[in-house]
Enzyme design. Sequence first.
Site, PDB file in Angstrom:
ATOM      1  CE  LYS A 281      -4.476   0.922   1.973  1.00 25.30           C
ATOM      2  NZ  LYS A 281      -5.517   0.231   2.714  1.00 25.30           N
ATOM      3  CD  GLU A 367     -19.169  -3.289   8.387  1.00 28.46           C
ATOM      4  OE1 GLU A 367     -19.261  -4.388   7.804  1.00 28.46           O
ATOM      5  OE2 GLU A 367     -18.333  -2.429   8.072  1.00 28.46           O
ATOM      6  NE  ARG A 395     -22.572  -5.498   3.420  1.00 29.34           N
ATOM      7  CZ  ARG A 395     -21.327  -5.536   2.973  1.00 29.34           C
ATOM      8  NH1 ARG A 395     -20.345  -5.797   3.791  1.00 29.34           N
ATOM      9  NH2 ARG A 395     -21.075  -5.331   1.706  1.00 29.34           N
TER      10      ARG A 395
HETATM   11  C1  LIG Z   1     -18.939  -2.949   4.605  1.00 28.08           C
HETATM   12  C2  LIG Z   1     -17.802  -1.982   4.640  1.00 28.08           C
HETATM   13  N1  LIG Z   1     -17.224  -1.670   5.819  1.00 28.08           N
HETATM   14  C3  LIG Z   1     -16.201  -0.791   5.862  1.00 28.08           C
HETATM   15  C4  LIG Z   1     -15.738  -0.210   4.713  1.00 28.08           C
HETATM   16  C5  LIG Z   1     -14.661   0.856   4.783  1.00 28.08           C
HETATM   17  N2  LIG Z   1     -13.442   0.453   4.052  1.00 28.08           N
HETATM   18  C6  LIG Z   1     -13.160   0.920   2.834  1.00 28.08           C
HETATM   19  S1  LIG Z   1     -11.749   0.313   2.217  1.00 28.08           S
HETATM   20  C7  LIG Z   1     -11.467  -0.574   3.634  1.00 28.08           C
HETATM   21  C8  LIG Z   1     -10.243  -1.401   3.762  1.00 28.08           C
HETATM   22  C9  LIG Z   1     -10.191  -2.396   2.661  1.00 28.08           C
HETATM   23  O1  LIG Z   1      -9.030  -3.177   2.811  1.00 28.08           O
HETATM   24  P1  LIG Z   1      -8.602  -4.085   1.612  1.00 28.08           P
HETATM   25  O2  LIG Z   1      -9.761  -4.810   1.073  1.00 28.08           O
HETATM   26  O3  LIG Z   1      -7.452  -4.902   2.056  1.00 28.08           O
HETATM   27  O4  LIG Z   1      -8.162  -3.059   0.496  1.00 28.08           O
HETATM   28  P2  LIG Z   1      -6.894  -2.074   0.494  1.00 28.08           P
HETATM   29  O5  LIG Z   1      -7.428  -0.720   0.817  1.00 28.08           O
HETATM   30  O6  LIG Z   1      -5.915  -2.550   1.486  1.00 28.08           O
HETATM   31  O7  LIG Z   1      -6.386  -2.147  -0.901  1.00 28.08           O
HETATM   32  C10 LIG Z   1     -12.487  -0.400   4.555  1.00 28.08           C
HETATM   33  C11 LIG Z   1     -12.559  -1.009   5.887  1.00 28.08           C
HETATM   34  C12 LIG Z   1     -16.382  -0.556   3.509  1.00 28.08           C
HETATM   35  N3  LIG Z   1     -16.020  -0.008   2.339  1.00 28.08           N
HETATM   36  N4  LIG Z   1     -17.384  -1.439   3.497  1.00 28.08           N
END
Ligand SMILES: Cc1ncc(C[n+]2csc(CCOP(=O)(O)OP(=O)(O)O)c2C)c(N)n1
Length: 636
Positions: A281, A367, A395
């Site tokens: 990242k 969630e 959710r």
């Molecule tokens: C249901 C839900 N909960 C929380 C989020 C907030 N959120 C957006 S991106 C993220 C992290 C995602 O991590 P990953 O899938 O590993 O992707 P990265 O950003 O590391 O590429 C979160 C928690 C979301 N988009 N959807």
Amino acid sequence: MTILDTIRGPRDLKALTEAELGELAAEIREFLVHAVARTGGHLGPNLGVVELSIALHRVFDSPVDRLVWDTGHQTYVHKLLTGRQDFSKLRGKGGLSGYPSREESEHDIVENSHASTALGWADGLAKARQVRGERGHVVAVIGDGALTGGMAWEALNNIAAAKDRPLIIVVNDNERSYAPTIGGLADHLATLRTTDGYERFLAWGKDVLQRTPVVGQPLYESLHGAKKGFKDAFAPQGMFEDLGLKYVGPIDGHDMGAVESALRRAKRFHGPVLVHCLTEKGRGYEPALADDADRFHTVGVMDPLTCEPLTPAIAPTWTSVFGDEIVRIGAEREDVVALTAAMLEPVGLKKFAEAYPDRMWDVGIAEQHAAVSAAGLATGGLHPVVAVYATFLNRAFDQLLMDVALHRSGVTFVLDRAGVTGVDGASHNGMWDLSILQVVPGLRIAAPRDADQLRAQLREAVAVTTRRRCSGSPRSPWAPRSPRSAGSAAWTCCCGTRTPTYCSFAVGVMAPVCLQAAELLRARGLRCTVVDPRWVKPVDAELPGLAARHRVVAVVEDNSRAAGVGAAVELALGDAEVDVPVRRFGIPEQFLAHAKRGEVLADLGLTPVEIAGRISATLAVKESAGEPGPGKEHSA
Ligand SMILES: Cc1ncc(C[n+]2csc(CCOP(=O)(O)OP(=O)(O)O)c2C)c(N)n1
């Protein structure tokens, strides 16, 4: 002219040489840093998928092949490669969306930015292809964070069941959601990450054993078909292969050649296959790499060299007001514990986690689990505070209803980013909570209008549920909601007079808007009462009586007009036989395009001028119908 300038669509990538591809990757990183610094947006996740996105578009033929991006916050590179290079108004009104958008491009399929859905979508798309006898590949790209969501596992269970249905899952494993991903799955991915033994062993076997006379080929084949236990001796592929998925990896996600060759192998496989890519990242941008808190997951407008913010700081934010108060409450109350669904810092729980590490759980992007686990914690004698963005509480509706409310569990849900959030677009607005939560028996909802109210109501939520528990009477969940905007919407005055004409119920941060509307109407000789109900569910028992002393009631909320607070007030007036018309000011049943919050509210008519205009029009209609005019004594 740069190489990026020459890319009009994925086809243009296919003829590039290795050196040109390397150059293109560097140009894209440079572009992203400067473009996102100008508008704000998701920077770290996109810097991490530059090579992966290029490789995907070289190996597959989008849109015939279907690329589904989980969450979609990491699709800036995909946008650049599919003809969308004007980032000047990214996330702004009329500009590119910060997520995939069907309106923008045929290359975008899923624009829901709620995590962990890509595998379900891919499952459906692959089945549709099979049933319709269509050719083409279905590829889902999912992060290690999103893979912690239960929906992803429900989909994996289904995907793995069809051994002959091709579907490619690319796990973009950067070891982080915002913060490092934690939990059993993360541990398993970490184990896989450190062991590329089996794939290397097979490659070595192919090379060496196949050249060994007589025994070489049979030995290679028997090794290739070896049982899992044997495989585990070289690499614990475990979970994924146990489920029935072919596992390819781990692959260095920044080695474009390696990613391409893994994807080509996966493409040839006639069943479900998982390609495990390791990425970083914030790749290539030193300030991001140095920020281990969240590796620049999202940035505001900033100087790309110094990373200094270029927009005025909002201090204190609602999130920080909550974050500080919950730490103080934690010091006073050992039974108060907290949960986050992979958003420790964004929801303001970082300080709490530092102060009370044993009383804080990051449950992953889960969630639903957070809500049920909170019910268990409450039943176990603690007071859980679950902090989530309002939009993500959708959710966990069933869990809140059935596990928390039905069991009268004393849980406080803190809904961050409630109301119109704006730039993140349709899926991020917290505009449904006041509607869907209306039907939850026993749930109380606070809509604080300013920071002081947020502190006070958070304390009321935590204290009252506990008092009820001590006295043995029923407990119930409480949910203070707070918006994204600044936390200083001061409540300055109330324009009540002896004989008010209309009454306006201001939900939370709509209070100042209502006060300004009242001022405008007062200038036209209309008298009014502006009420902040504080707790908007249930409707306060005194409100019908108050409403009865007015000619019109206006309810102003930045929530859906359908089934929101306005609807609840209307119901309460009806039940109390109070025959005063209610005008609901809120969001019509529509998904809102991305733009700044103020712009969205203006487009919806949620401004003092519009509200004042509509109220005075209603009063004028009543007057022409022979009812008492403004300022005249009125008995309901
Ligand atoms: C249901 C839900 N909960 C929380 C989020 C907030 N959120 C957006 S991106 C993220 C992290 C995602 O991590 P990953 O899938 O590993 O992707 P990265 O950003 O590391 O590429 C979160 C928690 C979301 N988009 N959807």
